[in-house]
Structures are given as structure tokens and as C-alpha cells.
Design a protein around this motif. Structure first.
Motif, PDB file in Angstrom:
ATOM      1  N   SER A 131     -15.290  28.680  46.657  1.00  0.00           N
ATOM      2  CA  SER A 131     -16.454  28.009  47.229  1.00  0.00           C
ATOM      3  C   SER A 131     -16.091  26.539  47.334  1.00  0.00           C
ATOM      4  O   SER A 131     -15.908  25.854  46.322  1.00  0.00           O
ATOM      5  CB  SER A 131     -17.673  28.205  46.322  1.00  0.00           C
ATOM      6  N   ALA A 132     -15.963  26.045  48.567  1.00  0.00           N
ATOM      7  CA  ALA A 132     -15.386  24.720  48.803  1.00  0.00           C
ATOM      8  C   ALA A 132     -16.427  23.711  49.255  1.00  0.00           C
ATOM      9  O   ALA A 132     -16.955  23.797  50.366  1.00  0.00           O
ATOM     10  CB  ALA A 132     -14.267  24.824  49.836  1.00  0.00           C
ATOM     11  N   ASP A 133     -16.719  22.747  48.384  1.00  0.00           N
ATOM     12  CA  ASP A 133     -17.627  21.663  48.714  1.00  0.00           C
ATOM     13  C   ASP A 133     -16.805  20.381  48.852  1.00  0.00           C
ATOM     14  O   ASP A 133     -15.654  20.321  48.402  1.00  0.00           O
ATOM     15  CB  ASP A 133     -18.704  21.514  47.641  1.00  0.00           C
ATOM     16  N   MET A 134     -17.393  19.348  49.449  1.00  0.00           N
ATOM     17  CA  MET A 134     -16.577  18.188  49.814  1.00  0.00           C
ATOM     18  C   MET A 134     -16.807  16.950  48.964  1.00  0.00           C
ATOM     19  O   MET A 134     -15.900  16.132  48.801  1.00  0.00           O
ATOM     20  CB  MET A 134     -16.805  17.842  51.283  1.00  0.00           C
ATOM     21  N   GLU A 135     -18.019  16.802  48.387  1.00  0.00           N
ATOM     22  CA  GLU A 135     -18.294  15.572  47.654  1.00  0.00           C
ATOM     23  C   GLU A 135     -17.382  15.384  46.447  1.00  0.00           C
ATOM     24  O   GLU A 135     -17.124  14.255  46.021  1.00  0.00           O
ATOM     25  CB  GLU A 135     -19.757  15.535  47.203  1.00  0.00           C
ATOM     26  N   GLY A 136     -16.894  16.484  45.892  1.00  0.00           N
ATOM     27  CA  GLY A 136     -16.013  16.389  44.734  1.00  0.00           C
ATOM     28  C   GLY A 136     -14.539  16.408  45.079  1.00  0.00           C
ATOM     29  O   GLY A 136     -13.693  16.564  44.198  1.00  0.00           O
ATOM     30  N   ALA A 137     -14.213  16.230  46.355  1.00  0.00           N
ATOM     31  CA  ALA A 137     -12.814  16.274  46.779  1.00  0.00           C
ATOM     32  C   ALA A 137     -12.079  14.981  46.444  1.00  0.00           C
ATOM     33  O   ALA A 137     -12.684  13.931  46.208  1.00  0.00           O
ATOM     34  CB  ALA A 137     -12.730  16.543  48.277  1.00  0.00           C
ATOM     35  N   THR A 138     -10.783  15.049  46.458  1.00  0.00           N
ATOM     36  CA  THR A 138      -9.918  13.900  46.229  1.00  0.00           C
ATOM     37  C   THR A 138     -10.280  12.740  47.161  1.00  0.00           C
ATOM     38  O   THR A 138     -10.427  12.943  48.373  1.00  0.00           O
ATOM     39  CB  THR A 138      -8.452  14.295  46.453  1.00  0.00           C
ATOM     40  N   GLY A 139     -10.433  11.548  46.603  1.00  0.00           N
ATOM     41  CA  GLY A 139     -10.626  10.344  47.404  1.00  0.00           C
ATOM     42  C   GLY A 139     -12.005  10.126  47.973  1.00  0.00           C
ATOM     43  O   GLY A 139     -12.282   9.061  48.536  1.00  0.00           O
ATOM     44  N   VAL A 140     -12.895  11.084  47.831  1.00  0.00           N
ATOM     45  CA  VAL A 140     -14.239  10.988  48.412  1.00  0.00           C
ATOM     46  C   VAL A 140     -15.156  10.219  47.463  1.00  0.00           C
ATOM     47  O   VAL A 140     -15.263  10.577  46.287  1.00  0.00           O
ATOM     48  CB  VAL A 140     -14.810  12.390  48.682  1.00  0.00           C
ATOM     49  N   THR A 141     -15.815   9.170  47.978  1.00  0.00           N
ATOM     50  CA  THR A 141     -16.675   8.367  47.106  1.00  0.00           C
ATOM     51  C   THR A 141     -18.001   7.934  47.715  1.00  0.00           C
ATOM     52  O   THR A 141     -18.862   7.448  46.999  1.00  0.00           O
ATOM     53  CB  THR A 141     -15.951   7.078  46.655  1.00  0.00           C
ATOM     54  N   TRP A 142     -18.185   8.048  49.030  1.00  0.00           N
ATOM     55  CA  TRP A 142     -19.434   7.548  49.613  1.00  0.00           C
ATOM     56  C   TRP A 142     -19.825   8.390  50.817  1.00  0.00           C
ATOM     57  O   TRP A 142     -19.036   9.215  51.290  1.00  0.00           O
ATOM     58  CB  TRP A 142     -19.317   6.056  49.940  1.00  0.00           C
ATOM     59  N   PRO A 143     -21.071   8.223  51.312  1.00  0.00           N
ATOM     60  CA  PRO A 143     -21.557   9.108  52.367  1.00  0.00           C
ATOM     61  C   PRO A 143     -20.658   9.197  53.591  1.00  0.00           C
ATOM     62  O   PRO A 143     -20.498  10.287  54.165  1.00  0.00           O
ATOM     63  CB  PRO A 143     -22.924   8.507  52.715  1.00  0.00           C
ATOM     64  N   GLY A 144     -20.084   8.072  54.021  1.00  0.00           N
ATOM     65  CA  GLY A 144     -19.239   8.102  55.206  1.00  0.00           C
ATOM     66  C   GLY A 144     -18.039   9.012  55.085  1.00  0.00           C
ATOM     67  O   GLY A 144     -17.458   9.436  56.083  1.00  0.00           O
ATOM     68  N   ASP A 145     -17.657   9.337  53.851  1.00  0.00           N
ATOM     69  CA  ASP A 145     -16.517  10.238  53.632  1.00  0.00           C
ATOM     70  C   ASP A 145     -16.860  11.696  53.917  1.00  0.00           C
ATOM     71  O   ASP A 145     -15.958  12.515  54.129  1.00  0.00           O
ATOM     72  CB  ASP A 145     -16.024  10.134  52.184  1.00  0.00           C
ATOM     73  N   VAL A 146     -18.141  12.023  53.890  1.00  0.00           N
ATOM     74  CA  VAL A 146     -18.533  13.435  53.950  1.00  0.00           C
ATOM     75  C   VAL A 146     -19.505  13.775  55.074  1.00  0.00           C
ATOM     76  O   VAL A 146     -19.860  14.943  55.250  1.00  0.00           O
ATOM     77  CB  VAL A 146     -19.148  13.882  52.606  1.00  0.00           C
ATOM     78  N   LEU A 147     -19.952  12.774  55.822  1.00  0.00           N
ATOM     79  CA  LEU A 147     -20.896  13.031  56.907  1.00  0.00           C
ATOM     80  C   LEU A 147     -20.151  13.382  58.185  1.00  0.00           C
ATOM     81  O   LEU A 147     -19.414  12.551  58.736  1.00  0.00           O
ATOM     82  CB  LEU A 147     -21.785  11.810  57.139  1.00  0.00           C
ATOM     83  N   PRO A 148     -20.289  14.604  58.675  1.00  0.00           N
ATOM     84  CA  PRO A 148     -19.543  15.037  59.865  1.00  0.00           C
ATOM     85  C   PRO A 148     -19.721  14.100  61.048  1.00  0.00           C
ATOM     86  O   PRO A 148     -20.829  13.631  61.342  1.00  0.00           O
ATOM     87  CB  PRO A 148     -20.135  16.417  60.156  1.00  0.00           C
ATOM     88  N   GLY A 149     -18.595  13.808  61.703  1.00  0.00           N
ATOM     89  CA  GLY A 149     -18.617  12.978  62.897  1.00  0.00           C
ATOM     90  C   GLY A 149     -18.203  11.547  62.667  1.00  0.00           C
ATOM     91  O   GLY A 149     -17.924  10.825  63.633  1.00  0.00           O
ATOM     92  N   THR A 150     -18.144  11.092  61.416  1.00  0.00           N
ATOM     93  CA  THR A 150     -17.734   9.726  61.136  1.00  0.00           C
ATOM     94  C   THR A 150     -16.208   9.640  61.048  1.00  0.00           C
ATOM     95  O   THR A 150     -15.546  10.629  60.732  1.00  0.00           O
ATOM     96  CB  THR A 150     -18.333   9.218  59.825  1.00  0.00           C
ATOM     97  N   PRO A 151     -15.635   8.466  61.309  1.00  0.00           N
ATOM     98  CA  PRO A 151     -14.182   8.313  61.193  1.00  0.00           C
ATOM     99  C   PRO A 151     -13.658   8.631  59.790  1.00  0.00           C
ATOM    100  O   PRO A 151     -12.605   9.253  59.644  1.00  0.00           O
ATOM    101  CB  PRO A 151     -13.956   6.844  61.553  1.00  0.00           C
ATOM    102  N   GLN A 152     -14.408   8.216  58.767  1.00  0.00           N
ATOM    103  CA  GLN A 152     -13.957   8.477  57.399  1.00  0.00           C
ATOM    104  C   GLN A 152     -14.009   9.968  57.073  1.00  0.00           C
ATOM    105  O   GLN A 152     -13.150  10.482  56.359  1.00  0.00           O
ATOM    106  CB  GLN A 152     -14.816   7.703  56.397  1.00  0.00           C
ATOM    107  N   TRP A 153     -15.017  10.668  57.579  1.00  0.00           N
ATOM    108  CA  TRP A 153     -15.068  12.128  57.378  1.00  0.00           C
ATOM    109  C   TRP A 153     -13.845  12.787  57.983  1.00  0.00           C
ATOM    110  O   TRP A 153     -13.235  13.668  57.374  1.00  0.00           O
ATOM    111  CB  TRP A 153     -16.346  12.683  58.016  1.00  0.00           C
ATOM    112  N   GLU A 154     -13.461  12.349  59.179  1.00  0.00           N
ATOM    113  CA  GLU A 154     -12.291  12.926  59.829  1.00  0.00           C
ATOM    114  C   GLU A 154     -11.051  12.750  58.962  1.00  0.00           C
ATOM    115  O   GLU A 154     -10.238  13.660  58.814  1.00  0.00           O
ATOM    116  CB  GLU A 154     -12.088  12.272  61.195  1.00  0.00           C
ATOM    117  N   ARG A 155     -10.931  11.562  58.373  1.00  0.00           N
ATOM    118  CA  ARG A 155      -9.801  11.295  57.485  1.00  0.00           C
ATOM    119  C   ARG A 155      -9.871  12.150  56.217  1.00  0.00           C
ATOM    120  O   ARG A 155      -8.876  12.731  55.780  1.00  0.00           O
ATOM    121  CB  ARG A 155      -9.789   9.819  57.102  1.00  0.00           C
TER     122      ARG A 155
END
Length: 277
Positions: A6-30
Motif C-alpha cells: 500500500s503506497a502512500d506519498m507523504e511518507g516518501a523520501t524527500g517529501v516535506t510539504w504540500p507542493g511535493d505531493v499535490l498532483p500537477g505541481t513541478p515538485q510533485w513531478e520531481r
């Protein structure tokens, strides 16, 4: 042997703020690549430990975040929304021997990087039989009803600490250390991939199907940040207000409990009115 991730994203490596996990943002893509790296490391580790099948269930937001082309060729991925058991879809078919929670986080109202429960903002707390609940706790109870043990949990250090309460025997890998809800001391993806892979390989030994457990009935309470959301969700049968911003319901099983919770959160999210919530 079959493992469900079961794969969630907020606990992934390097993720720290909303822009990292909100689909469509440049940081999410990264960060999709970092997320995929964590999941792939777990899958490879499970194969090295003796698993014959690894099914990855996308569990974040739109449930269309992982890069399929970057996963090990032996992996199968369940992607997309509107699944009966949402984050743990696939656990109910009687062929899963162990489940891994990869990229998990703490629950609404708790300390932790991007802490929340299903909804990013509107829920301020969830309780399962008076115990403050994370998604991990809720999902572990669903898995237990199908005799599937949680064998691995990855996320920030507080997510791993939270997992001690619902999966004490599972292997835990902290990919970052909590500083605040939007800050963490992060390890590099090379390091976290190695740590996750090694833990998954070891965790395979714990993947032994058990007798299904039904500890119900369960009482779930949900507190919102605005009273109109509590009012809105009472259209769900069995959901009643127990406070100005708080509702509760009782379910005989966690299968029913998690499906009702999904209905409650879906209705609550549709009742949010722009900046006022």
C-alpha cells in the motif's frame, strides 16, 4: 507468496510539504521519482526474500502517481481511484500473505511530516475505540480481518513510532526525521532505497497468513475543523453528531468501518467552500 504494498506519498523520501505531493505541481513531478524509488526498493527486497508476487496498490490522492516504467518488471501495479477498500484494495481476495505500508505518515492532529487522515486539512482528529487513529492503524485493522499481517512500514520517524502501536513486529524504516509538519531531516534516495530493500527482504519472513481477526464492533469518531462539515456527513446512515464539530458511528467490522469512513470523507470534502473551508 504474495505481498501487497500500500503506497502512500507523504511518507516518501524527500517529501516535506504540500507542493511535493499535490498532483500537477513541478515538485510533485520531481518527487514521483523519489516515491517510486521507495516502492521499488521494497518490491525488490520482497522478491529477494522469496516473494513470488508483489502487487502495488497506489494509495495517494488521485492514486496515479507512481512511475510504472521505473518499477521492477516483476511488479504489478493497481492504479486509479474508486476502489472498494481504497488504500488496502487487494487485501480481501484471500491470496495475500503480507502487506507493507510504504510512504505512510501519522494521523490528523498528530505530530509528523504532512500528518493527516485521508483529508489534507478538514479533519483534526480520528479515533478508533477512543484511540487516536492514523491511516496505518485503520488499514491494519482491515488487513487483520483477512488474516494479513503488516510486515513493513516506511515513513518519517514518527510514522514508524506510530506503527509500533498497530504492527509491533513489522520492520520499520525511517526515511526522514520530523522537524515540523512541513520540515524534516531527509536521507538521500540511495541510502533510503538500500535501507528499505534490506528491511523488505527481512520482512518477508513475517509474511505468514493468519487466522482472520474480527475485533469488532468498532466505534469511529471524526472531528472536523468546521461545524458544517459535521452536519454534512450525517447524511451517511449511522453517522451521528456527538459534538459541534465531531461525529461518530459504529461498524461491526472494519470492512464496513473503512467504507463508511471513505463515504464520510468524500462528503466532507465536497462540502468545503473555497478558502473558508
Amino acid at each position: 507468496m504474495k505481498i501487497l504494498i500500500s503506497a502512500d506519498m507523504e511518507g516518501a523520501t524527500g517529501v516535506t510539504w504540500p507542493g511535493d505531493v499535490l498532483p500537477g505541481t513541478p515538485q510533485w513531478e520531481r518527487c514521483r521519482g523519489l516515491f517510486t524509488s521507495d516502492v521499488n526498493a521494497a518490491a525488490v527486497g520482497f522478491f529477494e526474500g522469496g516473494a513470488d508476487e508483489v502487487l502495488v496498490n497506489e494509495a495517494h490522492w488521485s492514486m496515479r502517481n507512481l512511475l510504472l516504467e521505473d518499477l521492477d518488471e516483476r511488479v504489478e501495479m493497481l492504479t486509479g481511484r474508486h476502489k472498494s477498500l481504497s488504500m488496502v484494495e487487494g487485501v480481501q481476495h484471500g491470496d495475500v500473505d503480507g502487506i507493507a505500508f510504504v510512504g505512510y505518515h501519522t494521523g490528523a492532529g498528530m505530530e509528523g511530516v504532512l500528518a493527516h487522515t485521508y483529508l489534507a486539512n478538514q479533519i483534526t482528529g480520528v479515533w478508533l475505540d477512543d484511540v487516536r487513529a492514523s491511516e496505518g492503524l485503520l488499514n491494519a485493522h482491515v488487513a487483520a480481518e483477512y488474516g494479513v499481517p503488516v510486515v513493513l512500514v516506511t515513513g518519517d520517524d514518527l510514522a514508524c513510532e506510530d506503527a509500533l502501536g498497530y504492527a509491533p513486529e513489522a520492520l520499520k524504516v525511517a526515511v526522514k526525521d520530523h522537524v515540523s509538519r512541513y520540515a524534516a531531516v531527509c536521507r538521500t534516495p540511495v541510502r533510503t532505497a538500500a535501507d528499505i530493500r534490506a528491511a523488505a527482504k527481512e520482512a518477508t519472513e513475517l509474511a505468514v497468513r493468519q487466522e482472520p481477526q474480527n475485533a469488532g464492533p468498532f466505534t469511529v469518531a471524526v472531528e472536523f475543523d468546521a461545524e458544517h462539515l459535521a452536519l454534512a456527513v450525517t447524511v451517511v446512515p449511522g453517522v451521528t453528531r456527538i459534538g459541534e464539530r465531531k461525529v461518530a458511528y459504529t461498524a461491526d467490522t472494519m470492512y464496513e468501518g473503512i467504507r463508511t469512513f471513505k463515504a464520510v470523507t468524500t462528503i466532507a470534502s465536497s462540502a468545503v467552500e473555497e478558502q473558508y473551508g
